[in-house]
Design an enzyme around this catalytic site. Sequence first.
Site, PDB file in Angstrom:
ATOM      1  N   LYS A  10      28.294  36.235  48.678  1.00 55.57           N
ATOM      2  CA  LYS A  10      29.371  35.229  49.349  1.00 55.57           C
ATOM      3  C   LYS A  10      29.310  35.943  50.950  1.00 55.57           C
ATOM      4  CE  LYS A  10      33.208  37.881  49.110  1.00 55.57           C
ATOM      5  NZ  LYS A  10      34.035  38.313  50.266  1.00 55.57           N
ATOM      6  N   ASP A 135      38.400  37.926  43.772  1.00 58.78           N
ATOM      7  CA  ASP A 135      37.018  37.234  44.228  1.00 58.78           C
ATOM      8  C   ASP A 135      36.206  36.840  43.174  1.00 58.78           C
ATOM      9  OD1 ASP A 135      37.458  37.446  46.967  1.00 58.78           O
ATOM     10  OD2 ASP A 135      35.816  39.129  47.222  1.00 58.78           O
TER      11      ASP A 135
HETATM   12  O1  C5P Z   1      41.487  41.824  43.333  1.00 49.70           O
HETATM   13  P1  C5P Z   1      40.778  43.007  43.840  1.00 49.70           P
HETATM   14  O2  C5P Z   1      40.577  43.989  42.848  1.00 49.70           O
HETATM   15  O3  C5P Z   1      39.419  42.635  44.557  1.00 49.70           O
HETATM   16  O4  C5P Z   1      41.700  43.527  45.132  1.00 49.70           O
HETATM   17  C1  C5P Z   1      41.329  45.023  45.439  1.00 49.70           C
HETATM   18  C2  C5P Z   1      42.488  45.625  46.216  1.00 49.70           C
HETATM   19  O5  C5P Z   1      42.316  44.907  47.571  1.00 49.70           O
HETATM   20  C3  C5P Z   1      43.789  45.155  45.518  1.00 49.70           C
HETATM   21  O6  C5P Z   1      44.259  46.091  44.876  1.00 49.70           O
HETATM   22  C4  C5P Z   1      44.754  45.227  46.981  1.00 49.70           C
HETATM   23  O7  C5P Z   1      44.737  46.252  47.507  1.00 49.70           O
HETATM   24  C5  C5P Z   1      43.817  44.561  48.003  1.00 49.70           C
HETATM   25  N1  C5P Z   1      43.783  43.170  48.046  1.00 49.70           N
HETATM   26  C6  C5P Z   1      45.091  42.612  48.795  1.00 49.70           C
HETATM   27  N2  C5P Z   1      45.329  41.150  48.846  1.00 49.70           N
HETATM   28  C7  C5P Z   1      44.209  40.273  48.222  1.00 49.70           C
HETATM   29  C8  C5P Z   1      43.051  40.938  47.750  1.00 49.70           C
HETATM   30  C9  C5P Z   1      43.172  42.026  47.541  1.00 49.70           C
HETATM   31  O8  C5P Z   1      46.000  43.485  49.234  1.00 49.70           O
HETATM   32  N3  C5P Z   1      44.578  38.979  48.577  1.00 49.70           N
END
Ligand code: C5P
Length: 290
Positions: A10, A135
């Site tokens: 994406k 995601d």
């Molecule tokens: O959800 P995901 O594992 O992809 O997120 C990885 C990291 O990115 C989270 O631990 C956080 O630190 C950050 N993040 C965030 N806000 C979001 C998505 C991700 O702060 N909306």
Amino acid sequence: MRAQRQSPCKVNLVLNVLGRRADGFHELETLIHPVRLYDRLTFERAPTGIELTCSEPNLPTDSQNLVWRAVAMFLEASGIKAGLRIDLQKEIPLSAGLGGGSGNAGTTLLGLNEMFGFPLSAERLNQIASSLGSDVPFFLQSNPALATGRGERIQSLEPLAALSGAALVLAHPGFGVSTPWAYQNLAKYPAALNGQAGRARQVVSLLQAGDLRAAGAAMYNSLEAPVLEKFPLLKLFLEFFREKGACAALMSGSGSSTFALMEHQVAAQELAEEFKSKFGSANWVKVATF
Ligand code: C5P
């Protein structure tokens, strides 16, 4: 029983951070578009256990891998007592802001659910996807989408008129960016941390109206603030894309990939060649369509 699936990636055409939440995540509005560039997954039943193989030696193949975790969560939620062998052939770079790993996890959930006769509802798959990563739910569907919350609340959109026939040049510099690092460092840029809501919908309206240039000019990514300061090479990539007439030049997700949005595939192909001669062949450069 053996099944093969293509696992797409994406780009974020808008990634507007609206503020930091009490749980440490960031509230977003983002316009996400699938890109026709794929990793390949093969699933095969085995007597017991989860065995993952991968073409990319830098990816762990144990419970740290999102695919492995998607398989384990699928088996637990469905109560199916099977073993699985999964092979992952990577084309999409790692830590690239292109959602490669999230796409692998989403594709795995969809693939296994089909393979075992749809034991899990769409809602249950969505819960599992959200717990695997912000995601992942996007990859349970195949349309462009507006995502809110931490990125896990998906509103699918019809194909966007202005993007039919358009193409992307994707450039990855060979190093990744840590997503937690990018979000944490937004704190130094209050304007980027606390964006005004509405940008993503505005770009959707312009794309629906067929105005690629106006939409391109309104595309935006809050995470460029910290990432471009730390990695000035990415700024050079974006400046080059703009000089060459791209409708938009933006970083995707938390980087390190950048992209140029071009009106036609031929123009994108030419730009990719020019990019390679200017910045060298160490970079990963691809032309892709929507
Ligand atoms: O959800 P995901 O594992 O992809 O997120 C990885 C990291 O990115 C989270 O631990 C956080 O630190 C950050 N993040 C965030 N806000 C979001 C998505 C991700 O702060 N909306």
